[in-house]
Design a protein around this motif. Structure first.
Motif, PDB file in Angstrom:
ATOM      1  N   VAL A 159       0.875  -1.171   0.000  1.00  0.00           N
ATOM      2  CA  VAL A 159       0.000   0.000   0.000  1.00  0.00           C
ATOM      3  C   VAL A 159       0.911   1.220   0.000  1.00  0.00           C
ATOM      4  O   VAL A 159       1.572   1.511   0.994  1.00  0.00           O
ATOM      5  N   SER A 160       0.975   1.896  -1.121  1.00  0.00           N
ATOM      6  CA  SER A 160       1.908   3.016  -1.267  1.00  0.00           C
ATOM      7  C   SER A 160       1.301   4.305  -0.745  1.00  0.00           C
ATOM      8  O   SER A 160       0.080   4.438  -0.633  1.00  0.00           O
ATOM      9  N   GLU A 161       2.173   5.257  -0.440  1.00  0.00           N
ATOM     10  CA  GLU A 161       1.751   6.583   0.010  1.00  0.00           C
ATOM     11  C   GLU A 161       2.655   7.630  -0.615  1.00  0.00           C
ATOM     12  O   GLU A 161       3.864   7.442  -0.704  1.00  0.00           O
ATOM     13  N   ARG A 232      -3.186   7.146  -1.185  1.00  0.00           N
ATOM     14  CA  ARG A 232      -2.698   5.769  -1.143  1.00  0.00           C
ATOM     15  C   ARG A 232      -3.090   5.021  -2.411  1.00  0.00           C
ATOM     16  O   ARG A 232      -4.162   5.229  -2.965  1.00  0.00           O
TER      17      ARG A 232
END
Length: 270
Positions: A159-161, A232
């Protein structure tokens, strides 16, 4: 008794009679009000009323349903990329977020809309060392203390931010704990020839970073940041040493997935 004194006594008596009358009248009025409240009190209580019809602008609006259909356009993607993309679209694994697939074996990134339409693909630079796991505690190490064999780009579902690195540059954090991000390529060391490596047709020379995913500046600005830099998102990094199912066991065989059919809904993992 003098006449004046007698008049004063009579005046005092009249005042007492008046006060007594007022007190008696007040008592009678209070009793009357009490009786009225007992009989009619419910009419004076504040009542809850149903809210008035709210305008459309003030009502919460549910998010629009996403039409999910895997669409690579004219791009012929490798089987393992197609498998993970089809699985993600079919199961709505990305929820309502855009997603990216990083193919480490071919040093390529694919960026998709939330519904599964391919928005762009580009070569990337990856960690110097082959491997699918990060060394424990590598995120706390100084760059000069990281050994060449520890410079891996980890595989898995992340899960990228969006954020910024220590230099203040915009990055997409893929694995913040391991200090792995996706960012614009920086040619700060001419000996590394990072721009030249991205320009070659082979992926054999695309292993040079400390583990981060280096993206051409134009592709980062035009595709990566507008999609993954707002909130996200999901980044799938495919393994290079382990089988695909070791990290993505739900990805079915290619012949079962050809193209994921249309599907509506927002259910899925965050």
């Amino acid at each position: 008794m003098r006449f004046g004194a007698r008049a004063e006594v009579e005046a005092a008596a009249r005042r007492r009679d008046i006060l007594a009358g007022l007190c008696q009248g007040g008592l009678i009025a209070a009793l009357a009000l009490a009786m009225m409240f007992l009989v009619f009190g419910d009419r004076f209580k504040p009542r809850r009323t149903a809210p008035e019809n709210l305008s459309h602008a003030t009502r919460p609006v549910p998010p629009p349903a996403i039409e999910r259909r895997l669409d690579f356009g004219d791009v012929r993607a490798p089987n393992d990329v197609s498998r993970v993309a089809a699985w993600a679209v079919r199961e709505a694994d990305n929820g309502s977020a855009p997603f990216a697939i990083v193919d480490k074996r071919r040093a390529q990134v694919y960026v998709f809309s939330p519904g599964g339409r391919l928005l762009g693909t580009s070569p990337v630079l990856l960690g110097y060392a082959a491997g699918d796991l990060s060394v424990a505690g590598i995120g706390q190490k100084a760059i000069e203390d990281i050994k060449p064999q520890e410079r891996t780009t980890p595989a898995g579902r992340f899960v990228s931010e969006p954020g910024r690195n220590s230099l203040g540059h915009e990055v997409v954090w893929v694995d913040y704990g391991a200090a792995v991000s996706m960012h614009r390529v920086r040619a700060t060391n001419p000996k590394e020839r990072r721009l030249e490596r991205l320009a070659t047709k082979t992926a054999a020379d695309n292993r040079i970073s400390w583990g981060c995913i280096n993206v051409p500046v134009d592709f980062f600005d035009r595709t990566v940041w507008p999609q993954l830099g707002r909130a996200r998102a999901i980044v799938y990094v495919l393994p290079e040493r382990s089988p695909l199912t070791a990290f993505f066991p739900a990805a079915a065989a290619p012949q079962l997935l050809a193209q994921a059919g249309p599907r509506r809904g927002n259910s899925g993992k965050p």
